[in-house]
Design a protein around this motif. Structure first.
Motif, mmCIF file in Angstrom:
data_model
loop_
_atom_site.group_PDB
_atom_site.id
_atom_site.type_symbol
_atom_site.label_atom_id
_atom_site.label_comp_id
_atom_site.label_asym_id
_atom_site.label_seq_id
_atom_site.Cartn_x
_atom_site.Cartn_y
_atom_site.Cartn_z
ATOM 1 N N GLU A 1 3.071 2.380 5.167
ATOM 2 C CA GLU A 1 1.659 2.845 4.830
ATOM 3 C C GLU A 1 1.777 3.833 3.891
ATOM 4 O O GLU A 1 3.229 4.405 3.578
ATOM 5 C CB GLU A 1 1.198 3.726 5.941
ATOM 6 C CG GLU A 1 1.042 2.834 7.296
ATOM 7 C CD GLU A 1 0.151 1.752 6.915
ATOM 8 O OE1 GLU A 1 -0.904 1.562 6.225
ATOM 9 O OE2 GLU A 1 0.233 0.619 7.956
ATOM 10 N N MET A 2 0.940 4.160 2.961
ATOM 11 C CA MET A 2 1.036 5.184 1.997
ATOM 12 C C MET A 2 -0.211 5.988 1.570
ATOM 13 O O MET A 2 -1.172 5.727 2.212
ATOM 14 C CB MET A 2 1.616 4.486 0.580
ATOM 15 C CG MET A 2 0.617 3.527 0.040
ATOM 16 S SD MET A 2 1.376 2.590 -1.383
ATOM 17 C CE MET A 2 -0.048 1.582 -1.868
ATOM 18 N N VAL A 3 0.129 7.314 1.028
ATOM 19 C CA VAL A 3 -0.966 7.942 0.519
ATOM 20 C C VAL A 3 -0.733 8.218 -1.028
ATOM 21 O O VAL A 3 0.235 8.731 -1.151
ATOM 22 C CB VAL A 3 -0.927 9.451 1.143
ATOM 23 C CG1 VAL A 3 -1.944 10.300 0.746
ATOM 24 C CG2 VAL A 3 -0.996 9.343 2.775
ATOM 25 N N LEU A 4 -1.536 7.699 -1.899
ATOM 26 C CA LEU A 4 -1.480 8.207 -3.290
ATOM 27 C C LEU A 4 -2.406 8.977 -3.771
ATOM 28 O O LEU A 4 -3.547 8.919 -3.178
ATOM 29 C CB LEU A 4 -1.700 6.522 -3.950
ATOM 30 C CG LEU A 4 -0.858 5.363 -3.506
ATOM 31 C CD1 LEU A 4 -1.205 4.073 -4.254
ATOM 32 C CD2 LEU A 4 0.516 5.888 -3.652
ATOM 33 N N VAL A 5 -2.098 9.997 -4.696
ATOM 34 C CA VAL A 5 -2.930 10.916 -5.324
ATOM 35 C C VAL A 5 -2.901 10.560 -6.731
ATOM 36 O O VAL A 5 -1.855 10.731 -7.448
ATOM 37 C CB VAL A 5 -2.872 12.379 -5.013
ATOM 38 C CG1 VAL A 5 -3.675 13.246 -5.515
ATOM 39 C CG2 VAL A 5 -2.620 12.584 -3.423
ATOM 40 N N THR A 6 -4.059 10.192 -7.428
ATOM 41 C CA THR A 6 -4.146 10.048 -8.826
ATOM 42 C C THR A 6 -4.205 11.342 -9.517
ATOM 43 O O THR A 6 -4.534 12.504 -9.010
ATOM 44 C CB THR A 6 -5.035 8.971 -9.051
ATOM 45 O OG1 THR A 6 -6.262 9.932 -9.082
ATOM 46 C CG2 THR A 6 -5.272 7.892 -8.359
ATOM 47 N N TYR B 1 -5.809 7.696 -2.093
ATOM 48 C CA TYR B 1 -5.962 6.538 -1.604
ATOM 49 C C TYR B 1 -4.894 6.345 -0.432
ATOM 50 O O TYR B 1 -3.961 6.945 -0.605
ATOM 51 C CB TYR B 1 -5.498 5.452 -2.564
ATOM 52 C CG TYR B 1 -6.319 5.230 -4.039
ATOM 53 C CD1 TYR B 1 -7.131 4.208 -3.994
ATOM 54 C CD2 TYR B 1 -6.461 6.116 -4.933
ATOM 55 C CE1 TYR B 1 -8.172 3.965 -5.046
ATOM 56 C CE2 TYR B 1 -7.380 5.768 -5.913
ATOM 57 C CZ TYR B 1 -8.102 4.824 -5.958
ATOM 58 O OH TYR B 1 -9.011 4.565 -6.789
ATOM 59 N N ILE B 2 -5.601 5.819 0.837
ATOM 60 C CA ILE B 2 -4.735 5.767 1.870
ATOM 61 C C ILE B 2 -4.728 4.461 2.414
ATOM 62 O O ILE B 2 -5.665 3.684 2.290
ATOM 63 C CB ILE B 2 -5.082 6.602 2.979
ATOM 64 C CG1 ILE B 2 -6.329 6.441 3.843
ATOM 65 C CG2 ILE B 2 -5.024 8.127 2.309
ATOM 66 C CD1 ILE B 2 -6.489 7.000 4.885
ATOM 67 N N VAL C 1 -11.976 9.698 0.079
ATOM 68 C CA VAL C 1 -10.739 9.098 0.425
ATOM 69 C C VAL C 1 -10.932 7.551 0.335
ATOM 70 O O VAL C 1 -11.645 6.965 0.997
ATOM 71 C CB VAL C 1 -10.087 9.597 2.018
ATOM 72 C CG1 VAL C 1 -8.854 8.890 2.227
ATOM 73 C CG2 VAL C 1 -9.934 10.926 1.792
ATOM 74 N N ASN C 2 -10.146 6.838 -0.480
ATOM 75 C CA ASN C 2 -10.665 5.447 -0.665
ATOM 76 C C ASN C 2 -9.313 4.841 0.374
ATOM 77 O O ASN C 2 -8.240 5.185 0.086
ATOM 78 C CB ASN C 2 -9.951 5.086 -2.122
ATOM 79 C CG ASN C 2 -10.802 5.647 -2.975
ATOM 80 O OD1 ASN C 2 -12.201 5.549 -3.143
ATOM 81 N ND2 ASN C 2 -10.332 6.866 -3.547
ATOM 82 N N VAL C 3 -9.911 3.975 1.167
ATOM 83 C CA VAL C 3 -8.998 3.234 2.104
ATOM 84 C C VAL C 3 -8.482 1.729 1.542
ATOM 85 O O VAL C 3 -9.484 1.080 1.246
ATOM 86 C CB VAL C 3 -9.537 3.056 3.430
ATOM 87 C CG1 VAL C 3 -8.739 2.407 4.495
ATOM 88 C CG2 VAL C 3 -10.030 4.432 4.062
ATOM 89 N N ILE C 4 -7.174 1.530 1.448
ATOM 90 C CA ILE C 4 -6.703 0.496 0.882
ATOM 91 C C ILE C 4 -6.587 -0.640 2.057
ATOM 92 O O ILE C 4 -5.925 -0.226 3.193
ATOM 93 C CB ILE C 4 -5.399 0.663 0.023
ATOM 94 C CG1 ILE C 4 -5.590 1.675 -0.930
ATOM 95 C CG2 ILE C 4 -4.521 -0.890 -0.237
ATOM 96 C CD1 ILE C 4 -4.055 2.078 -1.528
#
Ligand code: ADP
Ligand code: MG
Length: 349
Positions: A314-319, A325-326, A345-348
């Protein structure tokens, strides 16, 4: 009861930062399942703390710190007695290596292939040119970078049973995967000794064994890449949570441009993928460490595609723009800090 095991002076370090002093001690409140026992030490260019619970925790922790320090001695690119140093200065000759080093390099090559080269352990001369190995930062010319890139490429690394061969002039840097692999070895040692509740903080690489002694999940804080404060909290059991960020090591030139320590292997320049940080959550430290660096290089869109295709994490991205994005697997266990300015929070999926 506090046990001071001793003070160990060591020549450092993993990535070329100068000598420093490591303090090593395991300290236990009580020999009881509910009381923590912890060890803190400096290794692999960072401060590490491992906390474990249970009867065997104290002796297991001392073994863990000794093992990680021994692994650093094998994997440091700057220690003249390390295996990596021997490989890097072999002049193209085959170098015998320990089973741990062979396994680490084999794994790194596997992740390099899986990530289409975003993880690349052959960039050491390029990192040196930028000054990331010494702190003497500079912006190399395009020609200099192009010449150095000629001699990179994971496909040129030959791994045989018990030995490694790289072309003359090529140099390896295991900094992007070593800590995660060391964490997995530490987890195995603790588990073999009967520890079923522990939290390893290897310089911000978090690895958890089981849950907290009271049965509730571990709460792991994720850093806000913009101000060093708190971004979010993640509840986890039995897994690794590892972040790569542009904020960890970088420099700024006279025009105000910043250059981070994670390079895009395609162009030999600090990765400009639009991400401020990438956190990977998964069962193994080696996977999470390798992928956090690779995903940081890929950027959000490629990372999403990779997550769908490769899976198993799983991942958490911060632009850089502050968007979070999680991936859907951690939706329930992720809590954004209420003070984080962008509460979306955008969920992928
Ligand atoms: P850290 O170890 O600082 O927590 P990472 O795991 O992301 O962070 O590793 C970054 C280190 O990996 C860099 O300091 C450098 O030594 C090395 N490195 C930089 N770019 C790459 C890359 N594209 N692939 C593999 N290693 C890299
Ligand atoms: Mg990494």
């Amino acid at each position: 009861m506090i046990i001071v095991k001793g003070f160990i002076k060591m020549k450092k370090t993993f990535l070329g930062i100068l000598a420093s002093c490591a303090v090593l001690f395991a300290s236990c409140a009580y020999e009881s399942d509910r009381k923590p026992c912890s060890v803190s030490f400096f290794a692999m260019d960072t401060y590490m703390t491992v906390t474990a619970y249970g009867k065997n925790a104290e002796s297991a922790l001392n073994d863990v710190s000794e093992k990680i320090i021994a692994l650093e001695k094998m994997w440091s690119a700057t220690d003249e007695n390390s295996e990596v140093y021997a490989i890097n200065n072999s002049g193209g000759k085959t170098v015998p290596v320990s089973k741990e080093t062979e396994a680490l390099i084999e794994y790194a090559l596997e992740i390099s292939e899986a990530t289409d080269g975003a993880l690349n352990i052959t960039l050491y001369p390029v990192l040196k040119a930028w000054g990331f190995t010494t702190g003497e930062y500079r912006v190399p010319s395009d020609d200099e970078i192009a010449a150095l890139l000629e001699n990179t490429g994971c496909e040129k690394v030959r791994l045989d049973s018990g030995s490694v061969t790289i072309p003359e002039g090529m140099q390896l840097d295991l900094g992007a995967v070593g800590k995660g692999y060391a964490g997995d070895i530490a987890v195995s040692i603790l588990k073999e000794r009967g520890v079923n509740s522990a939290l390893l903080d290897l310089g911000g690489n978090i690895q958890a064994i089981g849950s907290k002694p009271d049965g509730t999940p571990w709460r792991v804080g994720l850093r806000n890449p913009f101000d060093g404060g708190s971004l979010a909290m993640l509840e986890v059991s039995d897994c690794a949570v590892i972040t790569s960020g542009g904020y960890e090591r970088y420099f700024t030139d006279e025009n105000g441009s910043t250059y981070c320590h994670i390079l895009d292997p395609e162009n030999g320049r600090p990765a400009e993928s639009g991400l401020a940080s990438a956190t990977i959550i998964g069962s193994k430290g080696r996977l999470c460490d390798g992928l956090s660096t690779a995903v940081f290089v890929m950027g959000q869109e490629k990372a999403e595609q990779f997550w769908r295709g490769y899976g198993g994490f799983e991942m958490v991205l911060v632009t850089k723009g502050g968007e979070v994005y999680i991936t859907e697997g951690i939706e329930e266990s992720f809590t954004l800090n209420g003070e984080y300015p962008d509460t979306r929070v955008n969920v992928i999926r």
